[in-house]
Design an enzyme around this catalytic site. Sequence first.
Site, PDB file in Angstrom:
ATOM      1  N   ASP A 100       0.866  -1.177   0.000  1.00 23.53           N
ATOM      2  CA  ASP A 100       0.000   0.000   0.000  1.00 23.53           C
ATOM      3  C   ASP A 100       0.902   1.226   0.000  1.00 23.53           C
ATOM      4  O   ASP A 100       1.585   1.513   0.989  1.00 23.53           O
ATOM      5  CB  ASP A 100      -0.893  -0.009   1.245  1.00 23.53           C
ATOM      6  CG  ASP A 100      -1.789   1.220   1.349  1.00 23.53           C
ATOM      7  OD1 ASP A 100      -1.700   2.111   0.472  1.00 23.53           O
ATOM      8  OD2 ASP A 100      -2.581   1.298   2.315  1.00 23.53           O
ATOM      9  N   SER A 152       2.794   9.301 -16.931  1.00 23.23           N
ATOM     10  CA  SER A 152       1.886   9.496 -18.056  1.00 23.23           C
ATOM     11  C   SER A 152       2.207  10.800 -18.758  1.00 23.23           C
ATOM     12  O   SER A 152       2.938  11.657 -18.241  1.00 23.23           O
ATOM     13  CB  SER A 152       0.405   9.471 -17.643  1.00 23.23           C
ATOM     14  OG  SER A 152      -0.081  10.755 -17.330  1.00 23.23           O
ATOM     15  N   TYR A 204      -4.814  15.503 -10.544  1.00 22.08           N
ATOM     16  CA  TYR A 204      -4.008  14.393 -11.070  1.00 22.08           C
ATOM     17  C   TYR A 204      -2.711  14.948 -11.653  1.00 22.08           C
ATOM     18  O   TYR A 204      -1.622  14.424 -11.382  1.00 22.08           O
ATOM     19  CB  TYR A 204      -4.807  13.648 -12.129  1.00 22.08           C
ATOM     20  CG  TYR A 204      -4.046  12.574 -12.866  1.00 22.08           C
ATOM     21  CD1 TYR A 204      -3.777  11.350 -12.270  1.00 22.08           C
ATOM     22  CD2 TYR A 204      -3.597  12.777 -14.171  1.00 22.08           C
ATOM     23  CE1 TYR A 204      -3.083  10.359 -12.952  1.00 22.08           C
ATOM     24  CE2 TYR A 204      -2.909  11.795 -14.854  1.00 22.08           C
ATOM     25  CZ  TYR A 204      -2.650  10.592 -14.248  1.00 22.08           C
ATOM     26  OH  TYR A 204      -1.960   9.616 -14.926  1.00 22.08           O
ATOM     27  N   LYS A 210       1.252  14.251 -10.687  1.00 19.19           N
ATOM     28  CA  LYS A 210       2.205  13.713 -11.659  1.00 19.19           C
ATOM     29  C   LYS A 210       3.311  14.722 -12.001  1.00 19.19           C
ATOM     30  O   LYS A 210       4.470  14.334 -12.207  1.00 19.19           O
ATOM     31  CB  LYS A 210       1.461  13.289 -12.923  1.00 19.19           C
ATOM     32  CG  LYS A 210       0.527  12.098 -12.711  1.00 19.19           C
ATOM     33  CD  LYS A 210       1.266  10.859 -12.240  1.00 19.19           C
ATOM     34  CE  LYS A 210       0.387   9.616 -12.230  1.00 19.19           C
ATOM     35  NZ  LYS A 210       1.126   8.415 -11.829  1.00 19.19           N
TER      36      LYS A 210
END
Length: 258
Positions: free
Chosen positions: A7, A96, A109, A113
């Site tokens: 986790d 990404s 998000y 990132k």
Amino acid sequence: MYAVDLDVTSTSSIDAAIESALSKFGRIDVVVNNAGYALMGDAESALDPENTAKARKVIETDFWGTARLSLQAIRVFRDENPKCGQQGGVVLSVTSLGGFAGFPGTAFYHAAKFAVEGFTEGISKEVRPEWNIHFCLIEPGGTKTNFTTANSMDWLSPHPAYAAADSPSRVMEGYVTSPDMQKTWTPAERVAGAMYRVVARGKQKPLPIRLPLTEGAWQVIKAEVAAVDKSLDEIKELSVSVEIDGANQAGQFLIDNY
């Protein structure tokens, strides 16, 4: 295969997984940070306390989870691996395309990132060369995974100011959730294969700090770089107008250590 629970929001879980792998294999050569999920919706909705909690959670998972595991990897590569005869290792962090370019509807998000990318650039310049530790940011475009399912994506409750169908966030949501568009995304196996190849390539030449995967990701990043370059040329006079005497020396220090 040897699998253990991990986790990334739990420091004790990360520590236990690392120690379990070391006990099993004696060393760790490659760490892949791939845990994470998306949060879609209007950023302004985060003014609501429930949505604020969602925004904080995605950053805790996508950024802090990666940061914790990357730091553990550095320790293992430097201090533990030499006990088996070879120092060093590779950290691959999947950010990404959204780790380099921002799109509507996914601001938090992107915050997570982008943070991973800045953090990775920073630590890549902290490690000493003789430690033989290397980093690569994996930046896939559209990829066929379960990323858009309920288990891998959360949603902010909609904000009434952005309800119109032609609002940028609504358009992006339509793209992400469209089964027809998802059919055009690249298979996850191809992305994984490229990650194997970039590590193998590192035996002959330095790993790139960024690896866009899919033509779309490569093109968007090239366009983003070109746009930043053009903007810098346009505002150069204003940028350098704030200089003081001796600034060239200070600037050269930053350039030399970039």
